[in-house]
Design an enzyme around this catalytic site. Structure first.
Site: not given
Ligand code: PXP
Length: 244
Positions: A7, A9-10, A18, A49, A51, A55-56, A76, A106-107, A157, A197, A219-220
């Site tokens: 992923n 995205d970051h 910037r 993703h 969005r 935002r990215h 995504e 969901t929770t 997923e 995730h 990703g992260h």
């Protein structure tokens, strides 16, 4: 072999920090160039993703990726008419339907297929008809998994976020057991099992032992490590830990 979807995205988050208001000219870093390098190092797919608030990742990124990606593009997206229309035009290899609003969550933090049943079904059926593999990003909850199968999704997923957050605490074993039971249930219902995730270079040692795993989307952790090692080394190292 467990497949790796990277992923990116970051990378776009960093660019937007910037260059959000730039009108052409030089911008960096380029997520599409990063994707190319990740693929060369062994990524089996690239996940982005798009969005609703952009935002990215931007629209231009996904169209460029679709053109240049040598593996698979996994988009995504929220379950909205606008995103469904875009996916049907773009025709990525796969889409993963994710929640973007609090009311869709969901929770466990995954998509609430039970609450959004008809909307999600319509989106899945549209993807099935277009030959785009649709997956639903859901918590390891029996009702959600069963409904995913019932509405015709070929893939789930499983959201590993609750497990990743509990990793250093007392509920880790229970969270892992929930994922394990969810993976078995999904497989028994004929669903492909992906997960993602919060997966990192440490918890991967346990995550990789989940039964029936087809693909992990990460990703992260990979992008964080890439700051120190470069993306190729970060991807190679994760793949080695996924499939020792
Ligand atoms: N899978 C899905 C559906 C996601 O939304 C995300 C986060 O964007 C990931 C996987 C990757 O999570 P992480 O960045 O924590 O590896």
């Amino acid at each position: 072999m467990i497949l790796l979807g990277v992923n990116i995205d970051h990378c776009a988050t960093l660019r937007q920090a910037r260059y959000r208001d730039a009108v052409g000219g030089f911008v960096e870093p380029d997520p599409v160039a990063l994707a190319e390098r990740a693929e060369r190092a062994g990524a089996d797919g690239i996940t982005v993703h798009l969005r609703e608030d952009r935002r990215h990742i931007q629209d231009r990124d996904v169209w460029r990726l679709k053109e240049t990606c040598a593996t698979r593009v996994n988009l995504e997206m929220a379950c909205t008419p606008a995103m469904t229309e875009l996916a049907l035009k773009l025709k990525p290899h796969a889409v993963c339907i994710v929640p973007e609003n609090r009311s869709e969550v969901t929770t466990e933090g995954g998509l609430d297929v039970v609450a959004g049943r008809e909307k999600v079904r319509a989106c899945v059926l549209a993807m099935n008809a277009a030959g785009i593999e649709a997956s639903l990003f859901i918590g390891p909850d029996e009702a959600q998994i069963e409904l995913a199968a019932e509405i015709g999704a070929p893939v789930v997923e499983l959201h590993t976020g609750a497990y990743a957050n509990a990793y250093a605490g007392p509920s880790r074993a229970a969270e892992f057991q929930r994922l394990r039971i969810g993976a078995v249930r999904a497989h028994d219902l004929g669903l492909k099992v992906n997960a993602g995730h919060g997966i990192n270079y440490v918890n991967i040692a346990e995550v990789r032992t989940l039964p029936h795993l087809n693909e992990l989307n990460i990703g992260h952790s990979i992008l964080s490590r890439a700051l120190f090692t470069g993306i190729e080394e970060a991807v190679r190292e994760m793949k080695a830990r996924m499939n020792p």
